[in-house]
Write a protein that holds these residues in place. Sequence first.
Motif, mmCIF file in Angstrom:
data_model
loop_
_atom_site.group_PDB
_atom_site.id
_atom_site.type_symbol
_atom_site.label_atom_id
_atom_site.label_comp_id
_atom_site.label_asym_id
_atom_site.label_seq_id
_atom_site.Cartn_x
_atom_site.Cartn_y
_atom_site.Cartn_z
ATOM 1 N N TYR A 143 0.842 -1.206 0.000
ATOM 2 C CA TYR A 143 0.000 0.000 0.000
ATOM 3 C C TYR A 143 0.877 1.257 0.000
ATOM 4 O O TYR A 143 0.662 2.175 -0.792
ATOM 5 C CB TYR A 143 -0.950 0.011 1.209
ATOM 6 N N ARG A 144 1.869 1.304 0.882
ATOM 7 C CA ARG A 144 2.726 2.494 0.990
ATOM 8 C C ARG A 144 3.556 2.718 -0.272
ATOM 9 O O ARG A 144 3.788 3.856 -0.674
ATOM 10 C CB ARG A 144 3.615 2.400 2.228
ATOM 11 N N ARG A 145 3.995 1.630 -0.916
ATOM 12 C CA ARG A 145 4.771 1.778 -2.154
ATOM 13 C C ARG A 145 3.971 2.509 -3.229
ATOM 14 O O ARG A 145 4.500 3.360 -3.939
ATOM 15 C CB ARG A 145 5.207 0.414 -2.686
ATOM 16 N N PHE A 146 2.694 2.172 -3.364
ATOM 17 C CA PHE A 146 1.876 2.783 -4.402
ATOM 18 C C PHE A 146 1.292 4.124 -3.981
ATOM 19 O O PHE A 146 0.990 4.950 -4.835
ATOM 20 C CB PHE A 146 0.755 1.825 -4.845
ATOM 21 N N SER A 147 1.096 4.360 -2.688
ATOM 22 C CA SER A 147 0.492 5.619 -2.240
ATOM 23 C C SER A 147 1.539 6.687 -1.968
ATOM 24 O O SER A 147 1.180 7.833 -1.674
ATOM 25 C CB SER A 147 -0.355 5.396 -0.982
ATOM 26 N N ASN A 148 2.794 6.342 -2.071
ATOM 27 C CA ASN A 148 3.880 7.273 -1.820
ATOM 28 C C ASN A 148 3.695 8.551 -2.628
ATOM 29 O O ASN A 148 3.307 8.473 -3.787
ATOM 30 C CB ASN A 148 5.204 6.581 -2.194
ATOM 31 N N PRO A 149 3.876 9.711 -2.102
ATOM 32 C CA PRO A 149 4.459 10.036 -0.801
ATOM 33 C C PRO A 149 3.417 10.243 0.314
ATOM 34 O O PRO A 149 3.792 10.645 1.408
ATOM 35 C CB PRO A 149 5.190 11.349 -1.075
ATOM 36 N N LYS A 150 2.118 9.979 0.052
ATOM 37 C CA LYS A 150 1.093 10.274 1.053
ATOM 38 C C LYS A 150 0.281 9.044 1.436
ATOM 39 O O LYS A 150 -0.857 8.878 1.017
ATOM 40 C CB LYS A 150 0.135 11.353 0.539
ATOM 41 N N ALA A 151 0.863 8.160 2.232
ATOM 42 C CA ALA A 151 0.091 7.024 2.752
ATOM 43 C C ALA A 151 -0.898 7.570 3.776
ATOM 44 O O ALA A 151 -0.590 8.495 4.522
ATOM 45 C CB ALA A 151 1.022 6.003 3.399
ATOM 46 N N ARG A 152 -2.094 7.022 3.774
ATOM 47 C CA ARG A 152 -3.126 7.471 4.706
ATOM 48 C C ARG A 152 -3.349 6.410 5.781
ATOM 49 O O ARG A 152 -3.698 5.269 5.480
ATOM 50 C CB ARG A 152 -4.436 7.735 3.970
ATOM 51 N N ALA A 153 -3.184 6.822 7.034
ATOM 52 C CA ALA A 153 -3.406 5.903 8.156
ATOM 53 C C ALA A 153 -4.837 5.379 8.149
ATOM 54 O O ALA A 153 -5.077 4.217 8.481
ATOM 55 C CB ALA A 153 -3.092 6.604 9.476
ATOM 56 N N MET A 154 -5.798 6.210 7.734
ATOM 57 C CA MET A 154 -7.200 5.789 7.686
ATOM 58 C C MET A 154 -7.401 4.659 6.664
ATOM 59 O O MET A 154 -8.222 3.775 6.878
ATOM 60 C CB MET A 154 -8.113 6.966 7.346
ATOM 61 N N ASP A 155 -6.671 4.695 5.566
ATOM 62 C CA ASP A 155 -6.755 3.613 4.576
ATOM 63 C C ASP A 155 -6.235 2.313 5.174
ATOM 64 O O ASP A 155 -6.848 1.255 5.016
ATOM 65 C CB ASP A 155 -5.934 3.947 3.327
#
Length: 179
Positions: A143-155
Motif C-alpha cells: 500500500y505504501r509503495r503505491f500511495s507514496n508520498p502520502k500514505a493514509r493511516a485511515m486507509d
Amino acid sequence: MDNTIVTEEDSSFQIDLYPPENFSLVCPGVYRSSFPKKRHFPFIKKLKLKSIVTLILEDYPEINLQFLNENNIKLYQFGVPGNKEPFVDIPENIIAKALTVLVDSRNLPTLIHCNKGKHRTGCLVGCLRRLQGWTFTSIFDEYRRFSNPKARAMDQQFIELFNTDLVIYHEGYTPDWLI
C-alpha cells in the motif's frame, strides 16, 4: 527516462504503448493503475481485459465507454470517496461488492483503477490481499509503495478492519490464486 514500451504490430510500422501511471500486475488476471486515458488505450487493449473495476465517483468519460464497448470490456463502477479524515469513510459494502467482482474468474482479466491508482485502489488491493492471506506487514508495505508520498493511516485502518465475510464467492469461478 523514457517509459515507452514499443512493440511491432507488423513489419511495416511500430506502435508506442504507454501504460497508465501506477500500472502493475496484482495477481494473475488482475492489474491496477491510475485512470486510463486515450493515449493508454493501445496498451490496455494488449491486456485483453474482460472487465474494468473503477472506483471513481464521476461519470465515466464517453471516450472511455466507447473504447470499452469496441473491445468488449465490461465496466463495473463502484463510486468510492477518498478516505480522508475526519468526515469521509470508504463504504465497506461497496469494497465488498468490488471484491466479489474480482474473485469471480469470469471477470478476469480485469483492471482496477481510481484517479491516481493510489489510495482507493490501494484499499481495494489491500483487502484483496487479506483474502489471499497476506500478512498486514506485507499488505501495508505494498500500500505504501503505491500511495507514496502520502500514505493514509485511515486507509490502512480500513484494510485492517475490513470484514472479509462480506465478499461473495461464486462456486466454480474462484481464481486459482485465491484457493
